[in-house]
Design a protein around this motif. Structure first.
Motif, PDB file in Angstrom:
ATOM      1  N   SER A  75      -3.652  -0.936  -2.027  1.00  0.00           N
ATOM      2  CA  SER A  75      -2.622  -1.818  -2.358  1.00  0.00           C
ATOM      3  C   SER A  75      -1.952  -1.444  -1.675  1.00  0.00           C
ATOM      4  O   SER A  75      -1.099  -0.800  -0.673  1.00  0.00           O
ATOM      5  N   PRO A  76      -0.786  -2.651  -1.469  1.00  0.00           N
ATOM      6  CA  PRO A  76       0.451  -2.558  -0.769  1.00  0.00           C
ATOM      7  C   PRO A  76       1.563  -2.218  -1.666  1.00  0.00           C
ATOM      8  O   PRO A  76       2.862  -2.504  -0.887  1.00  0.00           O
ATOM      9  N   LEU A  77       1.474  -1.786  -3.151  1.00  0.00           N
ATOM     10  CA  LEU A  77       2.707  -1.288  -3.333  1.00  0.00           C
ATOM     11  C   LEU A  77       3.602  -0.671  -2.409  1.00  0.00           C
ATOM     12  O   LEU A  77       2.901   0.457  -2.486  1.00  0.00           O
ATOM     13  N   PRO A  78       4.757  -0.528  -2.715  1.00  0.00           N
ATOM     14  CA  PRO A  78       5.286   0.906  -2.128  1.00  0.00           C
ATOM     15  C   PRO A  78       4.528   2.132  -3.188  1.00  0.00           C
ATOM     16  O   PRO A  78       4.339   2.265  -4.201  1.00  0.00           O
ATOM     17  N   PRO A  79       5.269   3.156  -2.395  1.00  0.00           N
ATOM     18  CA  PRO A  79       4.136   4.265  -3.535  1.00  0.00           C
ATOM     19  C   PRO A  79       4.943   4.788  -4.621  1.00  0.00           C
ATOM     20  O   PRO A  79       4.449   4.947  -5.009  1.00  0.00           O
ATOM     21  N   PRO A  80       6.208   3.962  -5.193  1.00  0.00           N
ATOM     22  CA  PRO A  80       6.635   4.755  -6.170  1.00  0.00           C
ATOM     23  C   PRO A  80       6.006   3.332  -7.307  1.00  0.00           C
ATOM     24  O   PRO A  80       6.223   3.218  -8.404  1.00  0.00           O
ATOM     25  N   GLU A  81       5.425   1.881  -6.841  1.00  0.00           N
ATOM     26  CA  GLU A  81       5.229   1.348  -7.944  1.00  0.00           C
ATOM     27  C   GLU A  81       3.325   0.917  -7.745  1.00  0.00           C
ATOM     28  O   GLU A  81       2.464   0.944  -8.631  1.00  0.00           O
ATOM     29  N   ARG A  82       3.087   2.630  -6.788  1.00  0.00           N
ATOM     30  CA  ARG A  82       1.705   2.322  -6.486  1.00  0.00           C
ATOM     31  C   ARG A  82       0.483   2.918  -7.623  1.00  0.00           C
ATOM     32  O   ARG A  82      -0.314   2.210  -7.632  1.00  0.00           O
ATOM     33  N   PRO A  83       1.048   3.284  -8.504  1.00  0.00           N
ATOM     34  CA  PRO A  83       0.668   3.604 -10.175  1.00  0.00           C
ATOM     35  C   PRO A  83       0.150   1.968 -10.741  1.00  0.00           C
ATOM     36  O   PRO A  83      -0.764   2.309 -11.319  1.00  0.00           O
ATOM     37  N   LEU A  84       0.550   1.202 -10.755  1.00  0.00           N
ATOM     38  CA  LEU A  84       0.723   0.292 -10.899  1.00  0.00           C
ATOM     39  C   LEU A  84      -0.304  -0.888 -10.259  1.00  0.00           C
ATOM     40  O   LEU A  84      -1.326  -1.485 -10.952  1.00  0.00           O
ATOM     41  N   ALA A  85      -1.343   0.037  -9.570  1.00  0.00           N
ATOM     42  CA  ALA A  85      -2.310  -0.818  -8.550  1.00  0.00           C
ATOM     43  C   ALA A  85      -3.835  -0.339  -9.721  1.00  0.00           C
ATOM     44  O   ALA A  85      -4.843  -1.305  -9.671  1.00  0.00           O
ATOM     45  N   LEU A  86      -3.440   0.477 -10.498  1.00  0.00           N
ATOM     46  CA  LEU A  86      -4.095   0.534 -10.958  1.00  0.00           C
ATOM     47  C   LEU A  86      -4.784  -0.214 -11.832  1.00  0.00           C
ATOM     48  O   LEU A  86      -5.648  -0.837 -12.394  1.00  0.00           O
ATOM     49  N   PHE A  87      -3.946  -1.060 -12.436  1.00  0.00           N
ATOM     50  CA  PHE A  87      -4.136  -2.176 -13.728  1.00  0.00           C
ATOM     51  C   PHE A  87      -3.958  -3.455 -12.770  1.00  0.00           C
ATOM     52  O   PHE A  87      -5.329  -4.500 -13.138  1.00  0.00           O
ATOM     53  N   ASP A  88      -3.849  -3.809 -11.285  1.00  0.00           N
ATOM     54  CA  ASP A  88      -4.416  -5.010 -10.425  1.00  0.00           C
ATOM     55  C   ASP A  88      -5.680  -4.606 -10.371  1.00  0.00           C
ATOM     56  O   ASP A  88      -6.853  -5.385  -9.815  1.00  0.00           O
ATOM     57  N   ALA A  89      -5.914  -3.346 -10.061  1.00  0.00           N
ATOM     58  CA  ALA A  89      -7.953  -2.753 -10.419  1.00  0.00           C
ATOM     59  C   ALA A  89      -8.629  -3.297 -11.245  1.00  0.00           C
ATOM     60  O   ALA A  89      -9.455  -4.237 -11.215  1.00  0.00           O
ATOM     61  N   LEU A  90      -7.953  -3.115 -12.311  1.00  0.00           N
ATOM     62  CA  LEU A  90      -8.986  -3.553 -13.840  1.00  0.00           C
ATOM     63  C   LEU A  90      -8.735  -4.924 -14.489  1.00  0.00           C
ATOM     64  O   LEU A  90      -9.876  -5.142 -13.867  1.00  0.00           O
ATOM     65  N   GLU A  91      -7.801  -5.787 -13.466  1.00  0.00           N
ATOM     66  CA  GLU A  91      -8.193  -7.168 -13.709  1.00  0.00           C
ATOM     67  C   GLU A  91      -8.171  -8.036 -12.537  1.00  0.00           C
ATOM     68  O   GLU A  91      -9.584  -8.400 -13.467  1.00  0.00           O
TER      69      GLU A  91
END
Length: 193
Positions: A75-91
């Motif tokens: 994920s290209p998200l910065p570390p503080p937002e990286r947990p949101l990649a979980l939802f990108d993957a689920l989508e």
């Protein structure tokens, strides 16, 4: 690339059917027929349908964890937002854009529903898969610098699981967007190092 073993052939056949149709709905004869397999092959490698289901759940758990781990890691998200990649993957998974195959909901939720006795080994395998995913999310939250990462991971897992179930029921990825927004709001209030 070496040819898969006959054990792998049985597992592949069974896992595909279990994902699409469930465990109780799929009989041994159907697994054998779909995989063009002999009954002796199945029983030589697994001994029973329960053993086959447990092996299929173990394989699927490894697949899902590896896939989520890879997607989150890329994920290209910065570390503080990286947990949101979980939802990108689920989508992506819910729209069928992954090597996990078509989205038919969560196999582990299905397993727990079809085998509701908490002491049943199949139910325990489903529970273990969710615990493994929570550990993956915990490690992600720790790496992103969040305090009380285990609690944060538990909350994110609840959001992810709810979104997954609703995606299956509604045939839409809109629940993922709602879960992502809730997770983003939660991350803003969670304490970091």
């Amino acid at each position: 690339m070496p040819r898969p073993s006959r054990r792998d052939d049985v597992l592949d056949s069974a896992l595909g059917l279990f994902v699409e149709e469930g465990f109780r709905a799929v009989g041994i004869e159907r697994i054998l027929s779909e995989g063009n397999l002999a009954k002796m092959t199945l029983y030589r490698h697994f001994g029973s349908k329960e053993a086959l289901i447990l092996a299929a759940l173990e394989r699927r758990n490894r697949q899902v964890l590896a896939w989520f781990g890879k997607r989150i890691g890329e994920s290209p998200l910065p570390p503080p937002e990286r947990p949101l990649a979980l939802f990108d993957a689920l989508e992506d998974w819910a729209t069928g854009k992954t090597e996990l195959g078509p989205f038919h909901g969560c196999l582990f939720v299905r397993a727990a529903g079809e085998f509701p006795d908490l002491a049943d080994p199949i139910h325990e395998a489903a529970k273990k898969a969710k615990e493994d995913l929570r550990q993956l999310i915990t490690a992600l939250a720790e790496k992103a610098g969040y305090l009380e990462a285990e609690d944060l991971a538990a909350e994110l897992l609840v959001l992810k699981e709810g979104a997954s179930v609703l995606c299956q029921i509604e045939g839409s990825t809109e629940p993922v967007a709602h879960a992502r927004r809730a997770a983003r709001a939660r991350l803003r209030t969670w304490l970091r190092l």
